[in-house]
Design a protein around this motif. Structure first.
Motif, short mmCIF file in Angstrom:
data_model
loop_
_atom_site.label_atom_id
_atom_site.label_comp_id
_atom_site.label_asym_id
_atom_site.label_seq_id
_atom_site.Cartn_x
_atom_site.Cartn_y
_atom_site.Cartn_z
N SER C 33 0.81 -1.26 0.08
CA SER C 33 -0.20 -0.09 0.15
C SER C 33 1.05 1.35 -0.02
CB SER C 33 -0.83 -0.17 1.21
OG SER C 33 -0.03 -0.18 2.47
N GLU C 34 2.07 1.13 0.44
CA GLU C 34 2.90 2.30 0.63
C GLU C 34 3.50 2.57 -1.02
OE1 GLU C 34 6.09 1.76 3.12
OE2 GLU C 34 4.89 1.13 4.95
N VAL C 35 3.92 1.58 -1.82
CA VAL C 35 4.51 2.05 -2.88
C VAL C 35 3.65 1.66 -4.23
CG1 VAL C 35 6.66 1.66 -1.88
CG2 VAL C 35 5.50 -0.21 -3.07
N LEU C 36 2.49 0.93 -4.16
CA LEU C 36 2.11 0.55 -5.33
C LEU C 36 1.01 1.56 -5.90
CD1 LEU C 36 1.35 -3.39 -5.03
CD2 LEU C 36 2.98 -2.16 -6.37
N GLU C 37 1.14 1.71 -7.27
CA GLU C 37 0.02 2.57 -7.74
C GLU C 37 -0.65 1.76 -8.82
OE1 GLU C 37 2.77 6.80 -7.65
OE2 GLU C 37 2.10 5.86 -9.51
N THR C 38 -1.95 1.82 -8.75
CA THR C 38 -2.61 0.89 -9.87
C THR C 38 -2.50 1.34 -11.47
OG1 THR C 38 -4.46 1.10 -8.19
CG2 THR C 38 -4.87 -0.22 -10.04
N PRO C 39 -2.06 0.45 -12.22
CA PRO C 39 -1.59 0.87 -13.71
C PRO C 39 -2.82 0.70 -14.42
CG PRO C 39 -0.62 -1.28 -13.26
CD PRO C 39 -1.44 -0.86 -11.74
N GLU C 89 6.98 1.68 -14.10
CA GLU C 89 6.67 1.32 -12.66
C GLU C 89 7.91 0.75 -11.87
OE1 GLU C 89 3.75 -1.37 -12.38
OE2 GLU C 89 3.27 -0.91 -9.95
N TRP C 90 8.50 -0.25 -12.48
CA TRP C 90 9.64 -0.87 -11.86
C TRP C 90 10.79 0.38 -11.64
CZ3 TRP C 90 11.19 -6.31 -13.87
CH2 TRP C 90 9.93 -7.08 -13.44
N HIS C 91 10.99 1.15 -12.64
CA HIS C 91 12.04 2.14 -12.49
C HIS C 91 11.41 3.01 -11.21
CE1 HIS C 91 14.23 5.82 -13.17
NE2 HIS C 91 15.14 5.21 -13.76
N ARG C 92 10.33 3.57 -11.14
CA ARG C 92 9.83 4.20 -9.80
C ARG C 92 10.13 3.46 -8.57
NH1 ARG C 92 5.50 4.32 -7.44
NH2 ARG C 92 4.44 3.04 -8.64
N LEU C 99 12.93 -0.19 -3.65
CA LEU C 99 12.13 -1.56 -3.69
C LEU C 99 12.87 -2.56 -4.84
CD1 LEU C 99 9.95 -3.63 -2.27
CD2 LEU C 99 8.43 -3.05 -4.21
N THR C 100 13.71 -3.67 -4.27
CA THR C 100 14.29 -4.42 -5.26
C THR C 100 13.80 -5.84 -4.89
OG1 THR C 100 16.22 -4.75 -4.10
CG2 THR C 100 16.23 -2.93 -5.53
N ILE C 101 14.27 -6.69 -5.79
CA ILE C 101 13.93 -8.12 -5.66
C ILE C 101 14.19 -8.97 -4.26
CG2 ILE C 101 15.69 -9.27 -6.84
CD1 ILE C 101 13.45 -11.08 -8.08
#
Lengths: 351, 557, 174
Positions: C33-39, C89-92, C99-101
Motif C-alpha cells: 500500500s505504501e508504494v504501489l500505484e494501480t496501472p 513502474e519498476w523504475h519508480r 524496492l528491489t527483488i
C-alpha cells in the motif's frame, strides 16, 4: 510342465520368505535387557509412542487381512487358471466385467478406509492437541548443524545433546513438553521409544510432548537430512527418577566449577577463539554458536554422540574435529601441545 | 531396423555408412526412433544410478564403515534419487509411450514430431547437465562437485548459505530443462491421442495403454510445473537475492515443501500409471481374456489422477501441521488406495477363468501384482499419520518407495520390454535368459527390500552415511546390500539378453503373442510409415475381431 | 496450445500462491500500500490488445490481409506500451522507493510474479513480431489463420493472467 512347476515353486518360495521375515522382525523387536533402551518403535515407553504403536498394530492387522485375502486370490488364480497343453488353441470364455463385483470391491475398501480413518483421527487429536498441564517440564530444543541445544527456560538450564527429563508415573503424569526450533536448516527430533518424530524447521516453531514411564537412557537421532554430518547428530534422552532428576537440575543450574588447577586452561580458553562460540556459565565465555560447555563432564558423549566423552577424544576433537566428524562446523583449533593439554584439563573440570 | 524408405521385400538395399546412420538417429523425428532413444538413454542412466546405489550399499554394509566419505555419500544418494526418477523412470515411460501410442491408435506419428525430438533432446541434455556437476560443480567457492542436498533439496538446505558453489544449481537447472522437455512430450501425447485416432476408434475404444498415457500426460502438465516454478524461485533466491525460502527474512521453508510435494506426489502417479498401462495390455494377452472391467479401469485411473492431487502433504506429516490438516491428508491418502485397489482386483479378475501362459512378460506382471499390493499396503500404513510419525524419514519409507518403484514400476517395465522388444526389433528375447533375469532379480529384490522395512521399524533414519552399532541394524544392512548385488547381476543378465537377442533371437513375425491391439497387425519392426492403409476399428480388440469373426468383441461392447 | 496454457497456468498459480502467502509477512521495507500505484491505463492497453488480436484473427479468416496487419500491429503496439508501463513502474519502485527483488518478501514475490508475466508478454511480442514480418512479406493469408488463431490463444492467456495478477497484486493485496 517345467514352467508351471517353477511358478508354483516361486510362490512357495515367496511364502517361505514372508514367514521368515516376519520371524526376523519379531526377533529384532525383542526389548534390550540393559537400562539403555533401543530404538524400536514397537517397544514404546511413553504415551505418544504407545498410542502410535497400538494404532499401528490395528492398521497392521487390517492391512494384513487385506494382504492375505488378495494374495490368496492371486495365488489361487495363478495356480488354478494356468494354461495346460490340452487347452492349446482354444480361448477361454471372454468375460468383460461384472457390475456387481465391481461394486462389491469398491464398497468394501471404502468402508475399510472409513474405519481406518476414524481410528487414526482419534489418535492424531489425542497426541497433537493434548493440553499442557501446569507443572510440566518445559524444554526448548534448538537444532543446529550438527548438534542439539536444550534450554529449560523455567529452570534456567542450558545444555546440549543429552536431554534429562523426569520419569512419569501413569497415575500422576509428569510429562515434558518440548518446543522445537532451528537455528539453521531443517532437523527432526526422533527418539522412537518415546514418541513419533517432529521436525525442527527455522521460522516454524513446533511442539511435542513425552511422558516416559520407564527410567533409563533412550536413544535417537536427527531424522531430517540437514547436511554433511546429519548421521552423527545423535540424541541421548536420560529419563531420571524424581530424586535423580532433581539432583541433575540443581547441579546444572550452578555456574561452572572453579578449579584452581585449571586456571591456565581457562585463560587459554578465553584467550583463543573458544569463547566466541561456547558458553561456560559464570565466566566471560558466552558464545551461542556452539554447545554450552558449563557441565560438559556431565555428558557421556561429545560431538552429539559421535565419540565417547574421554580426555583422548576431547583432545582429538579440539585439535581436529574432522578426525571425528568431518564436515562439523567447529574449526580445527591448531593449538600447541601444551595449550591443548591445558584446555583439555580445563574441560575435564567442567562437571 | 526401420529405414525411411518403403520396404520392398527381397530388395537389395546397400548398407548405409555408419556416419549416415548416426546422423539419421540424431536428427530423427520419427516417434519410433525417438522412443528407442528415450529408452536407450534411460537404460544408460539406470546403470549409472544403479552403480550409485551399489556404492551406497557398500558403505552401509556395516556400522561405522569407511568406504566413502560423508560428503561423497551425500552426493551418491542425491544423484541416485534424482537420476532414477528424472532420467530413468520418466524417460523410459515416455519412450514406451512415444513408440506405442501412435501404433495403437493407427496413426502415422505423433501430432508434433519436431516437438517430440526437441523434448527428447531437452530431457537428455538435462541428464548430461546433472552429471556434468561432477566436473563443473566447484564454482567459485570450491564447495563443489555433484549436488548433495537430497533429491528434494529442502529449504533452507538448498539456499546459498547452506549450499555454496554451483553443485545445487546443476540439480536445479538440469531438472528445469528436462521438466520443459516433459511438458513438451505431454502436450504431444495429449494432442496425438485426442486428434489422431483412426476411424472407428472412439475414445472408449482406445486400448487402456492409450487411456492411461492420456491421463499421465494431463497430470504431467499440472504436476511438473509446480516444481519448475519452485526451482525458478530457488534460482531467484540464490542469484537475485530473493527471499522466497529465506527463513531469516520471514520466508518459509514449509512453502518449499508444499510446492515440492504438490509436484512430488502426482509425479509418482505419473510414473506408475503408464505401468498400469503395461499391465492392462500384457495380463489380458497372457490370460487369453479381455481386461476385466474396461470402463471401471478408465474411471479408476481418472479418479486416481484427481485424488492424487490432494494427498501431497502426507510427505509432510512430521513438519507440524495442525491435527485437522493431518487428518485431512490421512483421509485423502487412504482414499486414493480405493481406486488403486480396484485396479488390482480387475487384473486378478482378468486372470480368473483364463488360460495363463507363464512367459517372461507374465512372470514380471504377476510379480508386479504381488509387490504392488504390498507397496500399496505399506503406503496405507503410512497414511495413518501417527504411524507415519514413526515411519517417516526412516528406512521403512525407503523400503516402501523402492517397493513401488522397483517392485512395481521396474518390474512392469521389464514386462513391457519382454513383450514389445519383438515388435521393436523383430527378434524375440531369449526366454531362458529372461527367466534367469526374472528369478535372480526377484530374489535380490525381496532380499533387499523386504528386509529393508525392518531397520525402519527399529529406528534407522534415512540419508545417513553411517550408523551406530548395537541398534540391531548391522546384519539387516548386510543382507540388504547382498540383495542389491544380486539385483545388479540380474540387470547384467538382462542387458546381455537385450544385446544377444538383437543378433541371435528368433524372428518374431508380426504377432508372436497372439495379441489383439493394432501394433501387432504390422510387421516387426514396423515400417517407417506404420500403416500402409489407415485401419478402421469396430471394437476395443480389433485383432480379436479379425481372428474370431464368429464372436467379435463389437457384439459385447 | 491448450496443453501449454494448462501447464503455464500451473506455474503462475504457484507464483500467485507464494505472493498471497507472503502478504503481510515482510519483516522490513516498503509494503504494497505504501508504494504501489494501480496501472489502470497500461492494463487497459493490454486488455484492448486482446480485442485487437481477436479482430486481426477474424480479418485473416476472411483473407483481409491488410486489415489483419493493421490490427496485428496495433496489438503489438499495445503490448509494447504495456511493457513500457511496467518498466516505468519498476523504475519508480527501484529508484524512488528502493524496492528491489532482494529488499523483502514483498519485493521478491512482486517482481517475480509481475516479471514472470512480463517475460511471457515479451515472448508473445517476439512471436507476434515474427508473424508481422511474415505478414509484410506477403506470406500470411487465410490458410494461415489456424496458426494465427493458436498464437492469439496464447495472447489471450497472457491477458487473462494479467487480470488475475492485477487483481491479486493491486486490488486485493493493498
Amino acid at each position: 510342465m517345467v514352467q508351471m512347476k517353477s511358478s508354483s515353486l516361486g510362490f512357495l518360495a515367496q511364502t517361505i520368505l514372508l514367514l521368515f521375515w516376519s520371524a526376523m522382525a519379531l526377533w529384532a523387536s525383542e526389548p534390550k535387557g540393559s537400562s539403555s533402551h533401543g530404538t524400536n518403535i514397537f517397544a514404546p515407553a511413553s504415551t505418544p509412542a504407545r498410542s502410535i504403536a497400538d494404532l499401528s498394530v490395528f492398521v497392521l492387522v487390517i492391512t494384513g487381512i487385506i494382504f492375505v485375502v488378495v494374495f490368496t486370490l492371486l495365488g489361487y488364480s495363478v495356480v488354478k487358471f494356468r494354461g495346460r497343453e490340452v487347452d492349446a488353441g482354444r480361448e477361454p470364455a471372454q468375460v468383460y466385467g461384472s457390475t456387481q463385483i465391481e461394486l462389491a470391491w469398491t464398497i468394501i475398501p471404502t468402508l475399510i478406509v472409513v474405519v481406518l480413518f476414524l481410528a487414526t483421527a482419534r489418535v492424531i487429536h489425542a497426541i497433537q492437541d493434548a493440553p499442557e498441564p501446569a507443572g510440566a517440564v518445559e524444554v526448548t530444543v534448538i537444532g543446529h548443524q550438527y548438534w542439539w541445544e536444550f534450554r529449560y527456560p523455567k529452570l534456567g538450564i542450558v545444555t546440549a545433546n543429552e536431554l534429562h527429563i523426569p520419569v512419569s508415573d501413569p497415575d500422576h503424569p509428569a510429562p515434558t513438553f518440548l518446543q522445537l526450533l532451528s537455528a539453521d536448516t531443517d532437523h527432526s527430533f526422533w527418539v522412537p521409544e518415546l514418541a513419533g518424530k517432529t521436525d525442527l524447521i527455522p521460522n516454524h516453531p513446533n511442539r511435542m510432548w513425552v511422558d516416559p514411564q520407564r527410567t533409563g537412557v533412550f536413544l535417537g537421532q536427527c531424522a531430517q537430512y540437514c547436511g554433511t554430518q546429519h548421521a552423527k547428530m545423535l540424541l541421548r534422552v536420560s529419563v531420571d527418577g524424581p530424586e535423580d532428576f532433581g539432583a541433575w537440575v540443581r547441579s546444572q543450574q550452578k555456574p561452572a566449577l572453579e578449579d584452581a588447577s585449571a586456571v591456565e586452561g581457562r585463560r587459554l580458553f578465553e584467550r583463543n577463539a573458544c569463547m566466541n562460540c561456547h558458553t561456560v556459565g559464570g565466566t566471560q565465555a558466552n558464545g551461542r554458536f556452539g554447545p554450552d560447555l558449563t557441565h560438559l563432564m556431565s555428558r557421556s558423549t561429545i560431538a552429539a554422540g559421535a565419540a565417547e566423552n574421554n580426555p583422548n577424544n576431547l583432545r582429538l576433537w579440539i585439535q581436529d574435529p574432522s578426525a571425528i566428524k568431518p564436515g562439523s562446523l567447529m574449526p580445527a583449533m591448531k593449538l600447541s601441545d601444551a595449550d591443548l593439554s591445558a584446555i583439555v584439563s580445563y574441560m575435564e573440570t567442567l562437571r | 531396423m526401420s529405414s525411411n524408405a518403403i520396404t520392398i521385400p527381397g530388395a537389395q538395399i546397400p548398407a548405409r555408412p555408419w556416419v549416415d546412420e548416426l546422423h539419421q538417429w540424431l536428427t530423427t523425428v520419427d516417434h519410433k526412433r525417438l522412443g528407442i532413444l528415450y529408452i536407450a538413454s534411460a537404460l544408460l542412466f539406470l546403470v549409472i544410478g544403479g552403480v550409485e546405489a551399489l556404492i551406497i550399499r557398500i558403505q552401509l554394509m556395516h556400522s561405522h564403515n569407511n568406504f566413502i566419505s560423508p560428503e561423497v555419500f551425500n552426493r551418491m544418494f542425491t544423484m541416485h534419487g534424482t537420476t532414477m526418477i528424472f532420467f530413468v523412470a520418466m524417460p523410459i515411460l515416455f519412450g514406451f509411450a512415444n513408440y506405442l501410442v501412435p501404433l495403437m491408435i493407427g496413426a502415422r506419428d505423433m501430432a508434433f514430431p519436431r516437438l517430440n525430438a526437441f523434448s527428447f533432446w531437452l530431457s537428455f541434455l538435462g541428464g548430461l547437465l546433472l552429471y556434468f556437476s561432477f566436473l563443473g560443480g566447484s564454482g567459485l567457492y570450491g564447495a563443489g562437485s555433484a549436488p548433495d542436498v537430497g533429491w528434494w533439496s529442502y529449504a533452507p538446505l538448498g539456499a546459498r548459505a547452506f549450499s555454496p558453489g554451483h553443485s545445487s544449481d546443476y540439480w536445479t537447472l538440469a531438472l528445469l530443462v528436462s521438466g520443459f522437455g516433459s511438458i513438451g512430450t505431454a502436450i504431444n501425447i495429449i494432442a496425438t491421442i485426442l486428434c489422431l485416432r483412426c476411424p472407428g476408434m472412439k475414445i472408449n475404444r482406445m486400448p487402456l495403454l492409450v487411456w492411461m498415457n492420456l491421463v499421465m500426460a494431463g497430470m504431467v502438465l499440472i504436476a511438473i510445473t509446480p516444481l519448475s516454478a519452485a526451482q525458478i524461485m530457488l534460482l531467484i533466491d540464490r542469484y537475485l537475492g530473493g527471499h522466497f525460502f529465506d527463513t531469516q527474512a520471514g520466508g518459509s521453508a514449509v512453502l518449499w515443501m508444499h510446492f515440492f510435494w504438490i509436484f512430488g506426489h502426482p509425479e509418482v502417479y505419473v510414473l506408475i500409471i503408464p505401468c498400469f498401462a503395461f499391465m492392462s495390455e500384457i495380463i489380458p494377452v497372457f490370460s487369453r481374456k479381455p481386461i476385466f472391467g474396461y470402463p471401471v479401469m478408465v474411471a479408476a485411473t481418472v479418479c486416481i489422477a484427481f485424488v492424487s492431487m490432494s494427498v501431497w502433504a502426507h510427505h509432510m506429516f512430521t513438519i507440524g501441521m495442525s491435527s485437522y490438516a493431518n487428518s485431512f491428508f490421512t483421509l485423502t491418502t487412504m482414499a486414493v488406495g480405493i481406486p488403486t485397489g480396484i485396479k488390482i482386483f480387475n487384473w486378478i479378475g482378468t486372470m480368473w477363468g483364463g488360460r495363463i501362459q507363464f512367459k517372461t512378460p507374465m512372470l514380471f506382471s504377476i510379480a508386479f501384482l504381488f509387490q504392488f499390493l504390498i507397496a500399496g499396503l505399506t503406503g496405507i500404513m503410512m497414511a495413518a499419520s501417527p504411524f507415519d510419525w514413526q515411519l517417516s524419514l526412516s528406512y521403512f519409507v525407503v523400503a516402501h518407495f523402492h517397493y513401488v518403484i522397483v517392485g512395481g514400476i521396474l518390474f512392469a517395465v521389464f514386462a513391457a520390454f519382454y513383450y514389445w522388444y519383438p515388435k521393436i526389433t523383430g527378434r524375440m528375447l531369449s526366454e531362458r535368459l529372461g527367466k534367469w533375469h526374472f528369478w535372480l532379480f526377484l530374489i535380490g529384490f525381496h532380499l533387499t527390500f523386504d528386509v529393508m522395512h525392518i531397520p525402519g521399524i527399529l529406528g534407522m533414519p534415512r540419508r545417513i552415511y553411517t550408523y551406530e552399532p548395537g541398534r540391531g541394524w548391522d546384519t539387516l544392512n548386510l543382507i540388504i546390500s547382498i540383495g542389491a548385488f544380486i539385483q545388479a547381476i540380474a540387470i547384467l543378465v538382462f542387458v546381455a539378453n537385450l544385446i544377444i537377442s538383437y543378433f541371435k533371437g528368433a524372428r518374431a513375425g508380426n504377432d508372436p503373442w497372439d495379441a489383439w491391439t493394432l501394433e501387432w497387425s504390422i510387421s516387426s519392426p514396423p515400417p517407417a510409415y506404420n500403416f500402409a492403409t489407415v485401419p478402421t476399428v469396430a471394437s476395443r480388440r480389433p485383432l480379436w475381431d479379425l481372428k474370431h469373426p464368429e464372436d467379435p468383441d463389437s457384439r459385447y461392447e | 496450445m491448450a496443453g501449454l496454457i494448462l501447464a503455464e497456468s500451473a506455474i503462475f498459480t504457484i507464483f500467485v500462491v507464494a505472493y498471497l502467502f507472503y502478504l503481510g509477512k515482510s519483516i522490513t521495507g516498503p509494503t504494497p500500500s505504501e508504494v504501489l500505484e494501480t496501472p489502470i491505463f497500461y492494463t487497459i492497453c493490454l486488455l484492448s490488445s486482446s480485442l485487437t488480436i481477436h479482430l486481426a484473427a477474424k480479418a485473416l479468416e476472411r483473407d483481409y490481409t491488410r486489415l489483419f496487419l493493421v490490427f496485428w500491429l496495433l496489438t503489438i503496439a499495445l503490448g509494447g506500451l504495456f511493457l513500457y508501463g511496467t518498466a516505468m513502474e519498476w523504475h519508480r519502485l527501484i529508484y524512488e522507493h528502493g524496492l528491489t527483488i532482494s529488499t523483502n518478501l514483498f519485493g521478491t514475490t512482486y517482481y517475480s510474479l509481475v516479471g514472470l508475466h512480463g517475460f511471457h508478454v515479451t515472448a508473445g511480442l517476439i512471436m507476434l513480431s515474427v508473424v508481422a514480418i511474415f505478414g509484410f512479406t506477403g506470406r500470411v493469408g487465410a490458410s494461415q489463420s489456424g496458426r494465427v488463431a493458436v498464437l492469439s490463444m496464447y495472447w489471450h492467456f497472457v491477458d487473462a493472467v494479467w487480470v488475475v495478477v492485477f487483481t491479486v497484486v493491486y486490488v486485493f493485496g493493498r
